[in-house]
Design a protein around this motif. Sequence first.
Motif, PDB file in Angstrom:
ATOM      1  N   GLU A   1      69.244  12.698 -47.889  1.00  0.00           N
ATOM      2  CA  GLU A   1      69.641  13.508 -46.743  1.00  0.00           C
ATOM      3  C   GLU A   1      70.320  14.782 -47.258  1.00  0.00           C
ATOM      4  OE1 GLU A   1      72.717  13.451 -42.944  1.00  0.00           O
ATOM      5  OE2 GLU A   1      72.774  11.819 -44.395  1.00  0.00           O
ATOM      6  N   THR A   2      69.996  15.912 -46.655  1.00  0.00           N
ATOM      7  CA  THR A   2      70.665  17.167 -46.994  1.00  0.00           C
ATOM      8  C   THR A   2      71.813  17.373 -46.009  1.00  0.00           C
ATOM      9  OG1 THR A   2      68.656  18.150 -47.891  1.00  0.00           O
ATOM     10  CG2 THR A   2      70.410  19.667 -47.240  1.00  0.00           C
TER      11      THR A   2
ATOM     12  N   PRO B   1      82.011  18.541 -58.186  1.00  0.00           N
ATOM     13  CA  PRO B   1      80.955  19.176 -58.988  1.00  0.00           C
ATOM     14  C   PRO B   1      80.237  20.320 -58.268  1.00  0.00           C
ATOM     15  CG  PRO B   1      80.795  16.796 -59.169  1.00  0.00           C
ATOM     16  CD  PRO B   1      81.851  17.077 -58.145  1.00  0.00           C
ATOM     17  N   ALA B   2      80.070  20.233 -56.955  1.00  0.00           N
ATOM     18  CA  ALA B   2      79.354  21.292 -56.229  1.00  0.00           C
ATOM     19  C   ALA B   2      80.149  22.590 -56.172  1.00  0.00           C
ATOM     20  CB  ALA B   2      79.025  20.829 -54.807  1.00  0.00           C
TER      21      ALA B   2
ATOM     22  N   PHE C   1      76.053  30.463 -52.911  1.00  0.00           N
ATOM     23  CA  PHE C   1      75.907  29.131 -52.335  1.00  0.00           C
ATOM     24  C   PHE C   1      75.783  28.109 -53.449  1.00  0.00           C
ATOM     25  CE2 PHE C   1      71.570  30.284 -53.129  1.00  0.00           C
ATOM     26  CZ  PHE C   1      70.918  29.102 -53.419  1.00  0.00           C
ATOM     27  N   ALA C   2      76.038  26.860 -53.067  1.00  0.00           N
ATOM     28  CA  ALA C   2      75.860  25.741 -53.988  1.00  0.00           C
ATOM     29  C   ALA C   2      74.779  24.830 -53.435  1.00  0.00           C
ATOM     30  CB  ALA C   2      77.167  24.961 -54.131  1.00  0.00           C
ATOM     31  N   SER C   3      73.951  24.323 -54.334  1.00  0.00           N
ATOM     32  CA  SER C   3      72.959  23.303 -54.012  1.00  0.00           C
ATOM     33  C   SER C   3      73.172  22.208 -55.044  1.00  0.00           C
ATOM     34  CB  SER C   3      71.550  23.904 -54.109  1.00  0.00           C
ATOM     35  OG  SER C   3      70.572  22.913 -53.889  1.00  0.00           O
ATOM     36  N   HIS C   4      73.696  21.068 -54.588  1.00  0.00           N
ATOM     37  CA  HIS C   4      74.093  20.028 -55.538  1.00  0.00           C
ATOM     38  C   HIS C   4      73.669  18.650 -55.053  1.00  0.00           C
ATOM     39  CE1 HIS C   4      76.460  18.298 -58.799  1.00  0.00           C
ATOM     40  NE2 HIS C   4      76.798  17.365 -57.932  1.00  0.00           N
ATOM     41  N   ARG C   5      73.058  17.902 -55.943  1.00  0.00           N
ATOM     42  CA  ARG C   5      72.639  16.530 -55.625  1.00  0.00           C
ATOM     43  C   ARG C   5      73.743  15.564 -56.055  1.00  0.00           C
ATOM     44  NH1 ARG C   5      67.541  13.826 -55.018  1.00  0.00           N
ATOM     45  NH2 ARG C   5      67.762  11.617 -55.539  1.00  0.00           N
ATOM     46  N   TYR C   6      74.343  14.903 -55.066  1.00  0.00           N
ATOM     47  CA  TYR C   6      75.248  13.794 -55.331  1.00  0.00           C
ATOM     48  C   TYR C   6      74.413  12.510 -55.318  1.00  0.00           C
ATOM     49  CZ  TYR C   6      79.351  16.793 -54.797  1.00  0.00           C
ATOM     50  OH  TYR C   6      80.307  17.763 -54.967  1.00  0.00           O
ATOM     51  N   ASP C   7      75.029  11.373 -55.593  1.00  0.00           N
ATOM     52  CA  ASP C   7      74.284  10.113 -55.642  1.00  0.00           C
ATOM     53  C   ASP C   7      73.653   9.749 -54.299  1.00  0.00           C
ATOM     54  OD1 ASP C   7      74.887   9.789 -58.317  1.00  0.00           O
ATOM     55  OD2 ASP C   7      76.628   8.500 -57.922  1.00  0.00           O
ATOM     56  N   ASP C   8      74.346  10.041 -53.204  1.00  0.00           N
ATOM     57  CA  ASP C   8      73.878   9.561 -51.906  1.00  0.00           C
ATOM     58  C   ASP C   8      73.497  10.652 -50.903  1.00  0.00           C
ATOM     59  OD1 ASP C   8      76.552  10.233 -51.898  1.00  0.00           O
ATOM     60  OD2 ASP C   8      77.160   8.634 -50.557  1.00  0.00           O
ATOM     61  N   PHE C   9      73.591  11.921 -51.273  1.00  0.00           N
ATOM     62  CA  PHE C   9      73.170  13.021 -50.411  1.00  0.00           C
ATOM     63  C   PHE C   9      73.010  14.281 -51.247  1.00  0.00           C
ATOM     64  CE2 PHE C   9      77.744  13.346 -50.530  1.00  0.00           C
ATOM     65  CZ  PHE C   9      78.011  14.709 -50.502  1.00  0.00           C
ATOM     66  N   HIS C  10      72.343  15.266 -50.667  1.00  0.00           N
ATOM     67  CA  HIS C  10      72.215  16.573 -51.312  1.00  0.00           C
ATOM     68  C   HIS C  10      73.039  17.558 -50.496  1.00  0.00           C
ATOM     69  CE1 HIS C  10      70.240  19.396 -54.074  1.00  0.00           C
ATOM     70  NE2 HIS C  10      70.538  20.251 -53.116  1.00  0.00           N
ATOM     71  N   LEU C  11      73.901  18.297 -51.156  1.00  0.00           N
ATOM     72  CA  LEU C  11      74.791  19.241 -50.479  1.00  0.00           C
ATOM     73  C   LEU C  11      74.261  20.658 -50.597  1.00  0.00           C
ATOM     74  CD1 LEU C  11      77.638  19.645 -49.116  1.00  0.00           C
ATOM     75  CD2 LEU C  11      78.417  20.277 -51.396  1.00  0.00           C
ATOM     76  N   MET C  12      74.188  21.337 -49.466  1.00  0.00           N
ATOM     77  CA  MET C  12      73.928  22.775 -49.418  1.00  0.00           C
ATOM     78  C   MET C  12      75.187  23.407 -48.854  1.00  0.00           C
ATOM     79  SD  MET C  12      70.958  23.477 -50.657  1.00  0.00           S
ATOM     80  CE  MET C  12      70.806  25.159 -50.128  1.00  0.00           C
TER      81      MET C  12
END
Length: 146
Positions: free
Chosen positions: A16-17, A133-134, A86-97
Amino acid sequence: MSNCFEKFSTALPPLETVWVSAVALVDSDGRVLLAQRPAGKKMAGLWEFPGGKIEVGETPEQALVRELKEELGIDTSTSCLAPLTFASHRYDDFHLMMPLYVCRVWRGHVTAREGQALAWAHPRDFSKYPMPPADVPLIPALMDLL
């Protein structure tokens, strides 16, 4: 020479984003406001740029105006928010924009309305504030700006 496609040879499962809007509030001394994630929240104790989730039907700017009022008790307008990066970062359970805006104009006094610790810091001192991290890749853009 490495090939940028090497590390993506296996497809990652879709996540999920989650869209979050963040702001670098900059004071007259060139310091940026950081908020510490309170106990009980994911990544508690880490420092981040204020902001929050973008609700359905909101623009990133509208979300920030709402979040700044709710979290910090200050008023600003969408015209006072300048997009920076902007940040685009994949965490373990979601992707953050996460778009990051800069704001230098607001009304009211910054107050921690949700029990979070607050700190005004120069970007060169951000290493003293552990961040999610993001948020880390956003720092160079702020250092270049300020």
